[in-house]
Design a protein around this motif. Sequence first.
Motif, PDB file in Angstrom:
ATOM      1  N   ARG A   3       0.835  -1.201   0.000  1.00 20.52           N
ATOM      2  CA  ARG A   3       0.000   0.000   0.000  1.00 20.52           C
ATOM      3  C   ARG A   3       0.874   1.255   0.000  1.00 20.52           C
ATOM      4  O   ARG A   3       1.868   1.327   0.714  1.00 20.52           O
ATOM      5  CB  ARG A   3      -0.851  -0.032   1.266  1.00 20.52           C
ATOM      6  N   LEU A   5       0.912   5.335   0.632  1.00 21.86           N
ATOM      7  CA  LEU A   5       0.169   6.465   1.206  1.00 21.86           C
ATOM      8  C   LEU A   5       0.809   7.793   0.823  1.00 21.86           C
ATOM      9  O   LEU A   5       0.132   8.789   0.636  1.00 21.86           O
ATOM     10  CB  LEU A   5       0.112   6.347   2.727  1.00 21.86           C
ATOM     11  N   GLU A   8       1.659   7.384  -3.590  1.00 20.94           N
ATOM     12  CA  GLU A   8       0.635   6.774  -4.443  1.00 20.94           C
ATOM     13  C   GLU A   8       0.571   7.433  -5.825  1.00 20.94           C
ATOM     14  O   GLU A   8       0.431   6.759  -6.836  1.00 20.94           O
ATOM     15  CB  GLU A   8      -0.733   6.895  -3.733  1.00 20.94           C
ATOM     16  N   PRO A 218      -2.132  11.433   5.155  1.00 21.82           N
ATOM     17  CA  PRO A 218      -2.868  10.164   5.027  1.00 21.82           C
ATOM     18  C   PRO A 218      -3.492   9.693   6.336  1.00 21.82           C
ATOM     19  O   PRO A 218      -4.533   9.031   6.317  1.00 21.82           O
ATOM     20  CB  PRO A 218      -1.812   9.167   4.517  1.00 21.82           C
ATOM     21  N   ILE A 222      -7.263   8.582   5.881  1.00 22.20           N
ATOM     22  CA  ILE A 222      -7.787   7.206   6.023  1.00 22.20           C
ATOM     23  C   ILE A 222      -8.215   6.920   7.463  1.00 22.20           C
ATOM     24  O   ILE A 222      -8.850   5.914   7.727  1.00 22.20           O
ATOM     25  CB  ILE A 222      -6.770   6.142   5.548  1.00 22.20           C
ATOM     26  N   TYR A 227      -4.669   3.500   9.619  1.00 18.61           N
ATOM     27  CA  TYR A 227      -3.213   3.694   9.488  1.00 18.61           C
ATOM     28  C   TYR A 227      -2.479   2.731  10.414  1.00 18.61           C
ATOM     29  O   TYR A 227      -1.488   2.107  10.030  1.00 18.61           O
ATOM     30  CB  TYR A 227      -2.851   5.149   9.825  1.00 18.61           C
ATOM     31  N   THR A 238       3.466   3.356   6.805  1.00 25.76           N
ATOM     32  CA  THR A 238       4.445   3.105   5.739  1.00 25.76           C
ATOM     33  C   THR A 238       5.704   3.913   6.020  1.00 25.76           C
ATOM     34  O   THR A 238       5.694   4.829   6.842  1.00 25.76           O
ATOM     35  CB  THR A 238       3.878   3.512   4.367  1.00 25.76           C
ATOM     36  N   GLU A 256       5.477  -0.933   3.419  1.00 21.87           N
ATOM     37  CA  GLU A 256       4.663  -1.091   4.620  1.00 21.87           C
ATOM     38  C   GLU A 256       5.629  -1.598   5.667  1.00 21.87           C
ATOM     39  O   GLU A 256       6.350  -2.581   5.421  1.00 21.87           O
ATOM     40  CB  GLU A 256       3.556  -2.110   4.385  1.00 21.87           C
TER      41      GLU A 256
END
Length: 450
Positions: A3, A5, A8, A218, A222, A227, A238, A256
């Motif tokens: 993933r 963050l 991206e 982030p 989110i 997180y 991350t 991650e």
Amino acid sequence: MARKLLLEHINVPQINTLAVYREKGGYRAVEKAIKNMSPEDVVEEVKKSGLRGRGGAGFPTGMKWSFLAKPEGVPRYLVCNADESEPGTFKDRYLMTHIPHALIEGMIVSSYALGAKTSYIYVRGEMMPQIRILERAIEEAKAAGFLGKNILGSGYDLELYVQPGGGAYICGEETALLESLEGKRGNPRIKPPFPAIAGLYNCPTVVNNVESIAAVVPILNIGAEEYAKIGIERSTGTKLISASGNINKPGVYEIELGVPVEEFIYSDEYCGGIANGKRLKAVVAGGSSVPILPANLILKTAKGDNRLMTYESLADGGFATGTMLGSGGFVVFDEDQCIVRNTWNFTRFYHHESCGQCSPCREGTGWMEKVLHRLEHGHGNLSDMDLLVDVSKKIEGNTICPLGDAAAWPVASAIRHFRDEFEWHVTHGEESQTGNYGLAHYADPLEPVI
Ligand SMILES: Cc1cc2nc3c(=O)[nH]c(=O)nc-3n(C[C@H](O)[C@H](O)[C@H](O)COP(=O)(O)O)c2cc1C
């Protein structure tokens, strides 16, 4: 795929502009914080996320924020540490170059949380392109109403300035940075008081790394709980890792936290393995200041567990068999690298960069460099390794700031793990060539731990 963050949208054309950054959801965190949350809510959210400082020490960001003193009528400051001068570390520069608004947005949300009305981004002086990129991004954000007076009609005012750094590694140490920002020579201050009590202009101040501040965006987008689900144990979220050295794909990667070191080195998603089909010899996992580990100990802990890219796993075994995540400057050495030469090179840097305030660091780094120079050039003797360990121990813990430790640890760990290579230089009495001297410090991923 892991993933992302922070990175991206790194490949989106013109993501450095406000328009494209907003198209991709940029500045939602500012709107959310300023319109729907109190400053205390934001601090609480960052606490809940488990975010730890990405500048090297890994101190919990939310906790640092909650230490900020709030005396009546006294200004508070947020200062972003973008000095990034640690050898092997180039992640902050990457983020600022390509997605400057990620940092600007993080600065606005974080300043709001801390009640700061004036904030600074202190950028390494050599990074002129990044300074210009940030200044342009600030102008764009200001024109769109995200900075300046009465942000989004909330009554909250914030001025954000970019300050070119003083051109010395020591200016990345947070109190030296504050001295430099005040226009003085960048000498570290004696602590306490910590900046949260008496920082910039003697006022309460938070100093955070670029990536720590950018990560707040982030976290708000989110949610802290989501997180905190990323990562393992007390290593949440991350992390940007700048990977360099003898690997097929040097660059900046967002991982991650918790990815196995072996996967990070060998998978095509990250470093893509050791360049030219060579074998892995050693890794400096967190920038030049952390202990170097030989291949077997970077891939597995001394207990035989897979080593993971987390604060805890990299530190497993203490300094006897472990290291630190540090700033995320991951430098890979193949079997042809000479550890003595590399240790001498790092030490030359610390000697040059010591500010000179503390005798153990000022004199000790010079002595270590001298001894390493003679070892590397074939003029050393067998007692030099003990001498180096002795000098390193006399520096460690005996200085105002951790630059002394940062200089001592690479030397002590290189001798701890590669003493035979130092001895080789003495017994052969010649300068290192490439070649591994027949010493088996390299390891294949599945090789058992010694
Ligand atoms: C010599 C020295 C240089 C440092 N350089 C940096 C740097 O360039 N960037 C950084 O974020 N932290 C650097 N640090 C660590 C800072 O003192 C401080 O811990 C950090 O900025 C706190 O931010 P964080 O909590 O977000 O990690 C350095 C420390 C020392 C001792």
